[in-house]
Write an enzyme that holds these catalytic residues in place. Structure first.
Site, PDB file in Angstrom:
ATOM      1  N   SER A  11       0.681  -0.877   0.233  1.00  0.00           N
ATOM      2  CA  SER A  11      -0.030   0.366   0.137  1.00  0.00           C
ATOM      3  C   SER A  11       0.627   1.541  -0.054  1.00  0.00           C
ATOM      4  CB  SER A  11      -0.793   0.421   1.093  1.00  0.00           C
ATOM      5  OG  SER A  11      -1.930   1.381   1.550  1.00  0.00           O
ATOM      6  N   TYR A  19      -1.279  -0.237  10.598  1.00  0.00           N
ATOM      7  CA  TYR A  19      -1.386  -0.764   9.134  1.00  0.00           C
ATOM      8  C   TYR A  19      -0.464  -0.743   8.831  1.00  0.00           C
ATOM      9  CZ  TYR A  19      -3.434  -1.469   4.230  1.00  0.00           C
ATOM     10  OH  TYR A  19      -3.612  -1.297   3.063  1.00  0.00           O
TER      11      TYR A  19
END
Length: 242
Positions: free
Chosen positions: A148, A161
């Site tokens: 990501s 995350y």
């Protein structure tokens, strides 16, 4: 005609984790359309089977394998089944992941930290540990880790995350150096916000967001590039900010 449309993956086997929906399902469909036999891995059978059925209806080949990437024995069992039933693995896409946007890190429950890191990072380790030996045996293969842009930029209220994705990027670069001597190419794809159910995108225009098929196209480019080179990472952004 797109470059990836000219290349066939006939005879190759691709394993995709988190393949029941979203990005994983789109990657599986794309690789199957190029001729690969795809092994769909995920924790829940019904969405995996739905993805497999859709691929089969389109003329592709797909099998569903229930697998929890946070469980080493579960991953090893699937690797053994893939080896036994399909005889090889050419492409491993580590896509399974969970979101973690639970507010400031100092307020995050330890069990939430464990869930995010165990799935997004340790699960990739388990999968590479289980499947890479099959690629080494064949002296070829591709490993694609779906990360990501949160692994490149600060993400307030999503530190766990972000940590998992920064870690995944570092893991990818290091494993790429370890495995290139075996003719195995390891790459990471870092998309921005993708229109899936993984995480909330409050206030964003979905029509401008990345789609799962955009990530699938990037993976297809990686596994169809000429054999003398490999792309270490792809940063994938929408054309217009959503």
């Amino acid at each position: 005609m797109a470059e990836t449309d000219k290349v066939s993956l006939n005879g190759q086997v691709a394993v995709i984790t988190g393949a029941g929906r979203g990005i994983g399902a789109a990657i599986a469909a794309k690789l199957a359309s190029l001729g690969a036999a795809v092994a769909l891995c995920g924790r829940t059978h019904p969405p995996l089977q739905a993805t497999a059925d859709a691929i089969s209806k389109a003329g592709g080949r797909a099998q569903a394998f229930e697998c929890d990437v946070t469980d080493r024995r579960s991953v090893e069992a699937v690797a053994a089944r893939v080896d036994q039933t399909l005889g090889r693995i050419d492409i491993l896409v580590n896509n399974a992941g969970v979101a973690g946007f639970g507010g400031p890190l100092h307020q995050l429950p330890p069990e939430s930290w464990d869930q995010v890191l165990n799935t997004n990072l340790r699960g990739v380790y388990f999968c590479i540990r289980a499947f890479a030996p099959m690629m080494i045996r064949a002296r070829s293969g591709h490993i694609i880790n779906i990360s990501s842009l949160a692994g490149k930029n600060a993400l307030p209220n999503g530190a766990a995350y972000a940590a998992s994705k920064w870690g995944l990027n570092g893991l990818t670069y290091s494993v790429a150096e370890e495995l290139r001597v075996h003719n195995i190419r390891v790459s990471v794809v870092c998309p921005g916000s993708v229109d899936t159910e993984l995480s909330p995108h409050a206030g964003k225009d979905k029509s401008k967001m990345l789609q799962p098929e955009d990530v699938a196209h990037a993976v297809a480019m990686l596994v169809t590039q000429a054999p003398q080179s490999f792309v270490s990472e792809i940063l994938l952004r929408p054309t217009q900010k959503p």
